[in-house]
Write an enzyme that holds these catalytic residues in place. Sequence first.
Site, mmCIF file in Angstrom:
data_model
loop_
_atom_site.group_PDB
_atom_site.id
_atom_site.type_symbol
_atom_site.label_atom_id
_atom_site.label_comp_id
_atom_site.label_asym_id
_atom_site.label_seq_id
_atom_site.Cartn_x
_atom_site.Cartn_y
_atom_site.Cartn_z
ATOM 1 N N TYR A 232 32.348 4.837 -27.345
ATOM 2 C CA TYR A 232 32.458 3.377 -27.249
ATOM 3 C C TYR A 232 31.631 2.812 -28.396
ATOM 4 O O TYR A 232 30.976 3.565 -29.116
ATOM 5 C CB TYR A 232 31.982 2.872 -25.879
ATOM 6 C CG TYR A 232 30.771 3.584 -25.312
ATOM 7 C CD1 TYR A 232 29.491 3.301 -25.791
ATOM 8 C CD2 TYR A 232 30.900 4.547 -24.304
ATOM 9 C CE1 TYR A 232 28.372 3.959 -25.283
ATOM 10 C CE2 TYR A 232 29.794 5.205 -23.791
ATOM 11 C CZ TYR A 232 28.528 4.902 -24.291
ATOM 12 O OH TYR A 232 27.419 5.559 -23.792
ATOM 13 N N ASP A 233 31.674 1.516 -28.579
ATOM 14 C CA ASP A 233 30.951 0.868 -29.691
ATOM 15 C C ASP A 233 31.415 1.357 -31.066
ATOM 16 O O ASP A 233 30.654 1.329 -32.033
ATOM 17 C CB ASP A 233 29.428 1.082 -29.571
ATOM 18 C CG ASP A 233 28.843 0.395 -28.356
ATOM 19 O OD1 ASP A 233 29.539 -0.441 -27.762
ATOM 20 O OD2 ASP A 233 27.690 0.697 -27.995
ATOM 21 N N MET B 90 29.208 9.387 -26.961
ATOM 22 C CA MET B 90 29.260 7.944 -26.707
ATOM 23 C C MET B 90 30.513 7.336 -27.342
ATOM 24 O O MET B 90 30.462 6.686 -28.386
ATOM 25 C CB MET B 90 27.976 7.292 -27.204
ATOM 26 C CG MET B 90 26.761 7.741 -26.407
ATOM 27 S SD MET B 90 25.197 7.031 -26.957
ATOM 28 C CE MET B 90 24.830 8.063 -28.392
ATOM 29 N N TRP C 68 28.622 3.515 -19.442
ATOM 30 C CA TRP C 68 27.543 2.562 -19.659
ATOM 31 C C TRP C 68 28.123 1.188 -19.360
ATOM 32 O O TRP C 68 29.053 0.777 -20.026
ATOM 33 C CB TRP C 68 27.065 2.620 -21.131
ATOM 34 C CG TRP C 68 25.918 1.694 -21.376
ATOM 35 C CD1 TRP C 68 25.981 0.356 -21.674
ATOM 36 C CD2 TRP C 68 24.519 2.031 -21.326
ATOM 37 N NE1 TRP C 68 24.719 -0.159 -21.802
ATOM 38 C CE2 TRP C 68 23.806 0.842 -21.590
ATOM 39 C CE3 TRP C 68 23.804 3.212 -21.073
ATOM 40 C CZ2 TRP C 68 22.411 0.797 -21.623
ATOM 41 C CZ3 TRP C 68 22.433 3.167 -21.104
ATOM 42 C CH2 TRP C 68 21.739 1.978 -21.378
ATOM 43 N N GLU D 97 19.413 8.875 -31.084
ATOM 44 C CA GLU D 97 20.361 8.169 -31.955
ATOM 45 C C GLU D 97 19.729 7.910 -33.334
ATOM 46 O O GLU D 97 19.109 6.890 -33.527
ATOM 47 C CB GLU D 97 20.789 6.868 -31.293
ATOM 48 C CG GLU D 97 21.412 7.075 -29.914
ATOM 49 C CD GLU D 97 21.892 5.807 -29.234
ATOM 50 O OE1 GLU D 97 22.147 4.783 -29.918
ATOM 51 O OE2 GLU D 97 22.011 5.824 -28.004
ATOM 52 N N TYR D 98 19.914 8.886 -34.320
ATOM 53 C CA TYR D 98 20.707 10.107 -34.254
ATOM 54 C C TYR D 98 19.985 11.200 -35.011
ATOM 55 O O TYR D 98 19.341 10.907 -36.024
ATOM 56 C CB TYR D 98 22.094 9.887 -34.881
ATOM 57 C CG TYR D 98 22.883 8.799 -34.187
ATOM 58 C CD1 TYR D 98 23.646 9.079 -33.051
ATOM 59 C CD2 TYR D 98 22.850 7.496 -34.656
ATOM 60 C CE1 TYR D 98 24.372 8.079 -32.413
ATOM 61 C CE2 TYR D 98 23.574 6.496 -34.014
ATOM 62 C CZ TYR D 98 24.336 6.782 -32.897
ATOM 63 O OH TYR D 98 25.027 5.789 -32.258
ATOM 64 N N ASP E 294 0.795 -1.225 0.000
ATOM 65 C CA ASP E 294 0.000 0.000 0.000
ATOM 66 C C ASP E 294 0.836 1.289 0.000
ATOM 67 O O ASP E 294 0.281 2.382 0.128
ATOM 68 C CB ASP E 294 -0.942 0.006 1.212
ATOM 69 C CG ASP E 294 -0.207 -0.084 2.538
ATOM 70 O OD1 ASP E 294 0.986 -0.477 2.536
ATOM 71 O OD2 ASP E 294 -0.813 0.228 3.569
ATOM 72 N N GLN E 295 2.160 1.174 -0.145
ATOM 73 C CA GLN E 295 2.941 2.422 -0.174
ATOM 74 C C GLN E 295 2.708 3.123 -1.514
ATOM 75 O O GLN E 295 2.482 2.476 -2.545
ATOM 76 C CB GLN E 295 4.419 2.154 0.088
ATOM 77 C CG GLN E 295 5.180 1.422 -1.002
ATOM 78 C CD GLN E 295 6.577 1.031 -0.538
ATOM 79 O OE1 GLN E 295 6.745 0.375 0.489
ATOM 80 N NE2 GLN E 295 7.587 1.428 -1.297
ATOM 81 N N GLY F 100 17.492 6.397 -26.573
ATOM 82 C CA GLY F 100 18.368 5.240 -26.680
ATOM 83 C C GLY F 100 18.245 4.608 -28.057
ATOM 84 O O GLY F 100 17.457 5.037 -28.899
#
Length: 352
Positions: free
Chosen positions: A198-199, A196, A336, A130-131, A60-61, A88
Amino acid sequence: MTEWGTYCRRTPEVGVRLTHINYAFGNVTGGKCAAGDNYAATERTYTAAESVDGVADTWDQPLRGTFNQLRELKKKHPGLKVLWSFGGWTWSAGFGEAAKNPAAFAQSCYDLVENSKWADVFDGIDIDWEYPNACGATCDTSGRAAFTNLMQALRAKFGASNLVTAAITADATAGGKIDAADYAGAAQYVDWYNPMTYDFFGAWATTGPTAPHSPLNSYPGIPQAGYYSSATIAKLKGLGIPAAKLLLGIGFYGRGWTGVTQAAPGGTATGPAAGTYEAGFEDYKVLKTKCPATGTVGGTAYAKCGNNWWSYDTPATIATKMTYKNQQGLGGTFFWELSGDTAGGELIKAIN
């Protein structure tokens, strides 16, 4: 941190070393910001063992889920800031429609992020398109000014007291993705950019050549000129974007191939190496022991084990990157993603 991580990934408790968390991802659809997974964000009931404060959720919160855990984390670490990231790779297709009416888009994002049930959780918004005016999972043709118009509208709506940031492409090639949008023009509206870095390379090139996914510098035989972190930073700074508004991106994971016979980079392969969650991808915490680094190239590490070849950053190569970051006067470092680190947080400690 990822929204879907609540189902399968444990995040090390390293809040004391973090300044900001980007909560990824919210969706962009119908020209508006939208929640990604409502159950994960606001409804999932955490046990005492899973929770930040050691107290189990009750039925119940008013707020459960990851948002409530972020609230508890901020209580433990009062200086910590949390941003909700939208888009993303998977959910960027909706930005083109959003760009047609930036003010309406900004209003929808503000209403969602600042919802009274969780307004205290978030300190701003992060856009991961992206992008803009280029191709990612889908291709966008909204024009060079669309990104600037979107960020201007978000800043106008969120005001000076909230953070407005963006993850952006690291493609430093001539006529590439950085050139496709007016990142310099939009810089005045953001607190910082997360390029970003990386990748750059991976087993989507199934037969190779093997190459590190996050090189800091170029090296002889790099498969694509301009695909390395220092080229990204140099290009963005060259456009007039202040160094203090640029963060250096680090991957807490590796990318790898199988069917590789050559230990050095540049070898041929037969496809992506097996990974826990997806082929060609594995967390650092797994690779550290499963396939320890055997060499460095371009300021990052690589590893050959059996017929598999992986590249990833280690505490030592992160130290090299942090020296570069400091020399360049960059605003900081982002990564990431949190759950890829060891339980003791050795990569984040190397950054820290």
